[in-house]
Design an enzyme around this catalytic site. Structure first.
Site, mmCIF file in Angstrom:
data_model
loop_
_atom_site.group_PDB
_atom_site.id
_atom_site.type_symbol
_atom_site.label_atom_id
_atom_site.label_comp_id
_atom_site.label_asym_id
_atom_site.label_seq_id
_atom_site.Cartn_x
_atom_site.Cartn_y
_atom_site.Cartn_z
ATOM 1 N N CYS A 51 0.812 -1.218 0.000
ATOM 2 C CA CYS A 51 0.000 0.000 0.000
ATOM 3 C C CYS A 51 0.845 1.267 0.000
ATOM 4 O O CYS A 51 0.317 2.367 0.012
ATOM 5 C CB CYS A 51 -0.901 0.010 1.236
ATOM 6 N N LYS A 52 2.164 1.138 -0.015
ATOM 7 C CA LYS A 52 3.038 2.304 0.154
ATOM 8 C C LYS A 52 2.893 3.307 -0.989
ATOM 9 O O LYS A 52 2.745 2.938 -2.153
ATOM 10 C CB LYS A 52 4.502 1.850 0.212
ATOM 11 N N GLY A 89 12.280 10.100 7.176
ATOM 12 C CA GLY A 89 13.069 9.299 6.241
ATOM 13 C C GLY A 89 13.670 8.054 6.836
ATOM 14 O O GLY A 89 14.106 7.174 6.101
ATOM 15 N N ASP A 91 13.497 4.805 10.050
ATOM 16 C CA ASP A 91 12.477 3.875 10.531
ATOM 17 C C ASP A 91 11.718 4.385 11.745
ATOM 18 O O ASP A 91 10.549 4.066 11.930
ATOM 19 C CB ASP A 91 13.128 2.524 10.860
ATOM 20 N N GLY A 184 -5.723 2.858 21.625
ATOM 21 C CA GLY A 184 -5.640 2.970 20.174
ATOM 22 C C GLY A 184 -6.846 3.671 19.600
ATOM 23 O O GLY A 184 -7.502 4.475 20.266
ATOM 24 N N GLN A 185 -7.150 3.347 18.363
ATOM 25 C CA GLN A 185 -8.266 3.976 17.665
ATOM 26 C C GLN A 185 -8.906 2.959 16.744
ATOM 27 O O GLN A 185 -8.214 2.174 16.082
ATOM 28 C CB GLN A 185 -7.769 5.181 16.861
ATOM 29 N N ASP A 287 14.643 -2.072 8.268
ATOM 30 C CA ASP A 287 13.817 -3.262 8.023
ATOM 31 C C ASP A 287 13.266 -3.197 6.605
ATOM 32 O O ASP A 287 13.033 -2.133 6.048
ATOM 33 C CB ASP A 287 12.708 -3.423 9.067
#
Length: 398
Positions: A51-52, A89, A91, A184-185, A287
């Site tokens: 999905c990037k 830019g 991780d 969280g959401q 990664d």
């Protein structure tokens, strides 16, 4: 009560009831009174880290943030050592706190379903979030948040079965990492998404700034490539027009094995790999996820302090997936290093004399291989894969 809150509450009850034994078996929709044709991956049109936003586009989009970021005050000092600000830019963001030489290390990530087993999807999502911390050599996470979008296309029955399983997988992976999910959401969305936030407070010696590669270092990869190819090939078993493109180079059994190997690899934490980075004096790491091996290698190379470049000679690939990628007319660009990976391994710059011991140690502790895949040479902060890289089938034998 809102639809999203109702889903979250029902899932919360599920998380705290019953054992996990049934979750270790492959997900069977019919065992949960769902249709046998149920596929979690139907609830998004893209898969996993595929999905990037394209890397060159992303660089332009975040340039304004980078400019703001670069105008921050001079790096704070602790024990006469500058504590760097790390952010756009890379991780993780590493932000010096106002108190006593401590830093906040934080990352966030989310993506779409890549496998059809909801529990494993939750584990993969959590491992993927944590992997950004591990890439910085951070081995302990203090807290996690979960980000969850429930697909509006799910029936109530599908929602009430699938979402608790995803959440339980996420929670179990967090527990394996020695941390907890405290909030969280949750929202509703046409596509299902799962991800989270990982945060930790640490001292400067607990993370490894990924900018110290030197000429003579070697590149080590801790997980095989080919996850995106494997999950697509598995879906194609039920799509004759696509299956016909690859059936001459791979059997259904080969694909099912590759799919399960991919799931196992994606759900495995990079925590041991991160811990060993300290033991063997790693000079930096990243990664491997949505930009593929080469994309992430190029980003890591661009951030080095010295004038070095990375040259990759070997590509460890889940067995038979290189042949599948080639049979598809190179749509994945696997051997060119552009195939998206989800929750992939760490790419680590290690001193040449330490690399073999690192690989031996990680295999001893985890039972899984790591590979020396390339070298660091003098250059202009770029990365490349040689024209005819050696493909290493993983595993070499069944």
């Amino acid at each position: 009560m809102s639809y999203a809150a109702d889903v979250l509450n029902s899932a919360h009850l599920e998380l705290h009831g019953g054992g996990d034994a049934e979750l270790r078996r492959p997900f069977d929709p019919t065992a949960h009174d769902l249709d046998a044709s149920f596929r979690l991956t139907r609830f998004a049109d893209l898969k996993g880290r595929g999905c990037k936003v394209p890397q060159d586009v992303l660089s332009k989009l975040v340039s304004a943030l980078q400019q703001d970021y670069s105008t921050q005050d001079q790096e704070p000092q602790f024990l006469n050592v500058a504590i760097p600000r790390i952010g756009i830019g890379l991780d993780c963001s590493v932000i010096p706190l106002r108190h006593g030489g401590l830093c906040l290390v934080q990352t966030t990530d989310f993506f779409y379903p890549i496998v059809d087993d909801p529990y494993m999807m939750g584990k993969i999502a959590c491992a993927n979030v944590l992997s950004d911390l591990y890439a910085m050599g951070v081995t302990d996470c203090d807290n996690m948040l979960m980000l969850l979008a429930v697909s509006t296309k799910m029936t109530e029955k599908e929602r009430d079965v699938v979402i608790p399983l995803i959440m339980r997988g996420f929670k179990d992976s967090a527990l394996e990492a020695g941390t907890t999910v405290t909030g969280g959401q949750s929202v509703v969305n046409p596509w299902c998404t799962i991800g989270g936030v990982a945060s930790t407070i640490c001292q400067p010696n607990e993370y490894i700034v990924p900018d110290n590669a030197v000429v003579g270092d070697v590149l080590v990869l801790t997980k095989p490539l080919g996850t995106q190819v494997a999950v697509n090939a598995h879906q194609w078993i039920d799509q004759p027009e696509r299956w016909n493109r690859i059936k001459l180079v791979v059997s259904e059994e080969d694909v099912r094995k590759a799919y399960h190997r991919a799931m196992n690899s994606m759900s495995r934490l990079n925590r041991v790999a991160a811990r060993l980075m300290h033991k063997y004096n790693a000079h930096g790491a990243t990664d491997i996820t949505g930009f593929g091996l080469l994309g992430h290698a190029q980003t890591l190379a661009a951030h080095q302090k010295k004038d070095v470049s990375f040259v990759i000679h070997n590509l460890p690939v889940i067995a038979k997936m290189a042949a599948v990628a080639k049979a598809c007319g190179n749509m994945f660009q696997l051997l060119q290093g552009h195939s998206a990976e989800t929750s992939g391994g760490l790419l680590i710059c290690l001193p040449r004399e330490q690399a073999a011991a690192y690989c031996k140690d990680i295999e001893k502790q985890e039972g899984y291989q790591a590979w020396i895949i390339g070298i660091v040479e003098k250059g202009n902060k770029t990365a490349r894969i040689i024209d005819k890289p050696r493909v290493i089938e993983v595993p070499a034998k069944d």
